[in-house]
Design a protein around this motif. Structure first.
Motif, PDB file in Angstrom:
ATOM      1  N   CYS A  10       0.851  -1.195   0.000  1.00  0.00           N
ATOM      2  CA  CYS A  10       0.000   0.000   0.000  1.00  0.00           C
ATOM      3  C   CYS A  10       0.885   1.243   0.000  1.00  0.00           C
ATOM      4  O   CYS A  10       1.778   1.381   0.834  1.00  0.00           O
ATOM      5  CB  CYS A  10      -0.906   0.020   1.229  1.00  0.00           C
ATOM      6  N   CYS A  16      -8.887   3.711  -2.774  1.00  0.00           N
ATOM      7  CA  CYS A  16      -9.845   2.842  -2.072  1.00  0.00           C
ATOM      8  C   CYS A  16     -10.759   3.645  -1.160  1.00  0.00           C
ATOM      9  O   CYS A  16     -11.954   3.354  -1.042  1.00  0.00           O
ATOM     10  CB  CYS A  16      -9.116   1.767  -1.276  1.00  0.00           C
ATOM     11  N   CYS A  54      -7.139  -0.279  -6.963  1.00  0.00           N
ATOM     12  CA  CYS A  54      -5.903   0.042  -6.242  1.00  0.00           C
ATOM     13  C   CYS A  54      -4.713  -0.157  -7.182  1.00  0.00           C
ATOM     14  O   CYS A  54      -4.516  -1.256  -7.705  1.00  0.00           O
ATOM     15  CB  CYS A  54      -5.746  -0.852  -5.018  1.00  0.00           C
TER      16      CYS A  54
HETATM   17 FE1  F3S Z   1      -3.272   1.836  -0.425  1.00  0.00          FE
HETATM   18 FE2  F3S Z   1      -4.253   0.966  -2.658  1.00  0.00          FE
HETATM   19 FE3  F3S Z   1      -5.792   2.177  -0.944  1.00  0.00          FE
HETATM   20  S1  F3S Z   1      -2.267   1.916  -2.393  1.00  0.00           S
HETATM   21  S2  F3S Z   1      -4.476   3.618   0.116  1.00  0.00           S
HETATM   22  S3  F3S Z   1      -4.767   0.245  -0.633  1.00  0.00           S
HETATM   23  S4  F3S Z   1      -5.900   2.350  -3.154  1.00  0.00           S
END
Ligand code: F3S
Length: 64
Positions: A10, A16, A54
């Protein structure tokens, strides 16, 4: 259904959270965290969409 965020991948881009704010929030480390387990049925589609969008594929969905 259950969602988890891989903290190794992440990057905090927050897509998201824009798509599904009822399930994802930003934590103190600027990474997404999951606020509901299990995911309520009415939020499953949004949650899957968030996982699909994502850019680092950090969200993993598990059917239960
Ligand atoms: Fe992380 Fe993906 Fe959400 S990079 S903040 S999980 S859109």
């Amino acid at each position: 259904m259950k969602a988890t965020v891989n903290k190794e991948t992440c990057e905090g881009c927050a897509v998201c959270i824009e798509i599904c704010p009822d399930v994802f929030e930003m934590d103190d480390a600027n990474q997404a965290s999951v606020t509901k387990e299990p995911i309520p049925v009415e939020l499953e589609e949004e949650c899957r969409d968030a996982a699909d969008q994502c850019p680092t594929e950090a969200i993993h969905i598990q059917a239960e």
